[in-house]
Design a protein around this motif. Structure first.
Motif, PDB file in Angstrom:
ATOM      1  N   MET A   1     -68.709 -84.440  34.443  1.00 28.78           N
ATOM      2  CA  MET A   1     -68.776 -83.716  33.164  1.00 28.78           C
ATOM      3  C   MET A   1     -67.945 -82.444  33.247  1.00 28.78           C
ATOM      4  O   MET A   1     -68.112 -81.641  34.145  1.00 28.78           O
ATOM      5  N   CYS A   3     -67.292 -78.951  32.303  1.00 28.04           N
ATOM      6  CA  CYS A   3     -68.019 -77.862  31.662  1.00 28.04           C
ATOM      7  C   CYS A   3     -67.099 -76.838  31.006  1.00 28.04           C
ATOM      8  O   CYS A   3     -67.578 -75.849  30.483  1.00 28.04           O
ATOM      9  N   ILE A   5     -65.041 -74.772  32.506  1.00 21.68           N
ATOM     10  CA  ILE A   5     -64.950 -73.519  33.253  1.00 21.68           C
ATOM     11  C   ILE A   5     -63.833 -73.555  34.270  1.00 21.68           C
ATOM     12  O   ILE A   5     -63.796 -72.755  35.198  1.00 21.68           O
ATOM     13  N   LYS A   9     -62.967 -70.720  37.139  1.00 23.44           N
ATOM     14  CA  LYS A   9     -62.976 -70.974  38.586  1.00 23.44           C
ATOM     15  C   LYS A   9     -61.745 -70.400  39.245  1.00 23.44           C
ATOM     16  O   LYS A   9     -61.817 -69.678  40.238  1.00 23.44           O
ATOM     17  N   ASP A  13     -61.388 -67.160  41.937  1.00 25.70           N
ATOM     18  CA  ASP A  13     -60.743 -67.259  43.250  1.00 25.70           C
ATOM     19  C   ASP A  13     -59.640 -66.213  43.373  1.00 25.70           C
ATOM     20  O   ASP A  13     -59.502 -65.551  44.404  1.00 25.70           O
ATOM     21  N   ALA A  94     -69.427 -67.184  32.578  1.00 20.94           N
ATOM     22  CA  ALA A  94     -69.744 -68.509  33.120  1.00 20.94           C
ATOM     23  C   ALA A  94     -71.240 -68.776  33.015  1.00 20.94           C
ATOM     24  O   ALA A  94     -71.670 -69.863  32.621  1.00 20.94           O
ATOM     25  N   PHE A  98     -73.109 -71.821  30.784  1.00 21.53           N
ATOM     26  CA  PHE A  98     -74.066 -72.801  31.291  1.00 21.53           C
ATOM     27  C   PHE A  98     -75.372 -72.763  30.514  1.00 21.53           C
ATOM     28  O   PHE A  98     -75.976 -73.802  30.246  1.00 21.53           O
TER      29      PHE A  98
ATOM     30  N   MET B 136     -75.096 -65.825  38.548  1.00 21.71           N
ATOM     31  CA  MET B 136     -74.566 -66.816  37.618  1.00 21.71           C
ATOM     32  C   MET B 136     -75.569 -67.909  37.354  1.00 21.71           C
ATOM     33  O   MET B 136     -75.512 -68.582  36.336  1.00 21.71           O
TER      34      MET B 136
ATOM     35  N   GLN C  38     -70.536 -89.864  38.676  1.00 22.18           N
ATOM     36  CA  GLN C  38     -70.019 -88.498  38.520  1.00 22.18           C
ATOM     37  C   GLN C  38     -71.102 -87.482  38.842  1.00 22.18           C
ATOM     38  O   GLN C  38     -70.866 -86.500  39.554  1.00 22.18           O
ATOM     39  N   LYS C  45     -71.301 -82.496  45.938  1.00 22.12           N
ATOM     40  CA  LYS C  45     -70.401 -81.354  46.058  1.00 22.12           C
ATOM     41  C   LYS C  45     -71.208 -80.058  46.152  1.00 22.12           C
ATOM     42  O   LYS C  45     -70.899 -79.184  46.967  1.00 22.12           O
ATOM     43  N   GLN C  63     -68.086 -70.038  44.145  1.00 22.04           N
ATOM     44  CA  GLN C  63     -67.821 -71.473  44.189  1.00 22.04           C
ATOM     45  C   GLN C  63     -69.120 -72.255  44.325  1.00 22.04           C
ATOM     46  O   GLN C  63     -69.321 -73.278  43.664  1.00 22.04           O
ATOM     47  N   LEU C  66     -71.049 -72.043  40.964  1.00 23.70           N
ATOM     48  CA  LEU C  66     -70.447 -72.901  39.943  1.00 23.70           C
ATOM     49  C   LEU C  66     -70.735 -74.364  40.238  1.00 23.70           C
ATOM     50  O   LEU C  66     -71.066 -75.140  39.330  1.00 23.70           O
ATOM     51  N   GLU C  70     -72.822 -76.721  37.683  1.00 20.35           N
ATOM     52  CA  GLU C  70     -72.231 -77.948  37.146  1.00 20.35           C
ATOM     53  C   GLU C  70     -73.092 -79.149  37.462  1.00 20.35           C
ATOM     54  O   GLU C  70     -73.343 -80.008  36.601  1.00 20.35           O
TER      55      GLU C  70
END
Lengths: 111, 138, 97
Positions: A1, A3, A5, A9, A13, A94, A98, B136, C38, C45, C63, C66, C70
């Protein structure tokens, strides 16, 4: 999916790497002959030869930009503050994204 | 490299400046020392530092930081003051005083202090960023 | 009676999915299977990045966050899809034939 973002991301970084670069400049403020650097986005116009569209595609790449030595502490401090502020903003965004997705998916009902 | 490595960079920077302050304090304390164990007046000391190699590749910043390489002596000659009554005066009545310039040392001291503080700020920003990232999660 | 209804529903489902297969590349079943894998990938992940963080490897906190978000969102969507599917099945079952 997806999202939505992906950009966030990459930006996060980038901002982390930029912070490290600024921290390195500050740590070496007293090192004689040290040349500070900054990390910037470079607009890259690249034409894709193999695709049917003749339009050049645009990408954003990060590159190291050397600055004039010696280290200007005030400038570094300013960029440090600006950098983390952008990081904060993006993490906020972010998080909200969500929350919104969660709301939409669940339509107010708990899973 | 993750944000955590910038902690090490900032901490190293603080180490360097703190050591630099110690050396300057020692220079100031010995600004009038005309005789040392090896003979001759006190010689001003400087900190020798070197930047650790750093680079940006594949979207990540690697390495960085600063190292103390050693303490050098300022090779510039001692100050000669004419004072024949001084116990350390040489045959022509001159005393060799340390090559420490008080104004220079004070300026260096202030700069070292500012750089030290700047490193602290960098450290705190990194920590702030990491903590904000943790928020977050909803 | 209800067994016949189920059978009837099952048969027509198959017929519909074969018809769909004929019209496009993916059937509904394939879509769901696809999405399941998925979601699984995203979960893997996420736990992978958490593990990396725990072991002190080269991973940024954002990271990990996120990846976790997700995985969470996609799982929520999956669960809602399941709910809807179960609801529709129950609807069908309630139908008087």
């Amino acid at each position: 999916m997806d999202c939505g973002i992906g950009v966030i991301k990459e930006a996060l970084d980038f901002l982390v790497a930029r912070h490290q670069m600024i921290a390195n400049n500050i740590a070496n403020a007293g090192t004689p002959g040290f040349r500070p650097s900054d990390l910037v986005f470079r607009d890259v116009l690249s034409s894709r030869l193999k695709t049917s569209s003749p339009e050049p595609s645009r990408r954003l790449e990060a590159e190291v930009r050397p600055l004039k030595g010696p280290v200007q502490l005030d400038e570094e401090m300013a960029r440090l503050a600006e950098n983390s502020l952008r990081y904060y903003a993006l993490t906020q965004f972010a998080g909200r994204k969500f929350s919104q997705l969660s709301l939409i998916i669940n339509e107010g009902r708990k899973v | 490299m993750s944000l955590f490595s910038s902690f090490a960079v900032s901490a190293g920077g603080m180490d360097v400046e703190r050591t630099r302050v110690e050396i300057i304090a020692n220079n100031l304390a010995n600004a009038q020392t005309t005789r040392t164990e090896r003979g001759g007046p006190f010689r001003r000391q400087l900190l020798r530092t070197m930047a650790r190699p750093a680079g940006y590749a594949d979207g990540a910043f690697l390495g960085g930081g600063v190292e103390i390489k050693g303490i050098d002596e300022d090779p510039s000659p001692p100050r000669l003051i004419y004072d024949p009554s001084h116990p350390e005066a040489n045959a022509r009545g001159y005393v060799s005083l340390p090559n420490v310039n008080l104004v220079n040392e004070m300026v260096n001291l202030l700069v070292a202090g500012r750089v030290y503080e700047a490193n602290i700020t960098a450290f705190q920003e990194a920590k702030g960023m990491a903590l904000k990232a943790l928020e977050m999660g909803r | 009676m209800s067994a016949d209804a189920v059978k009837a529903a099952g048969i027509s489902q198959d017929r519909i999915s074969t018809q769909l297969k004929g019209t496009s590349e993916t059937s509904f079943r394939d879509l769901v299977k696809n999405y399941l894998s998925q979601v699984n990938d995203l979960q893997l992940k996420a736990s992978g990045s958490i593990e990396d963080l725990a072991l002190g490897k080269n991973v940024e906190i954002h990271q990990v966050m996120l990846a976790m978000e997700e995985a969470d969102i996609s799982l929520q969507l999956l669960l809602q899809i399941r709910n809807k599917l179960v609801e529709s099945y129950q609807e069908v079952m309630r139908m008087q034939i």
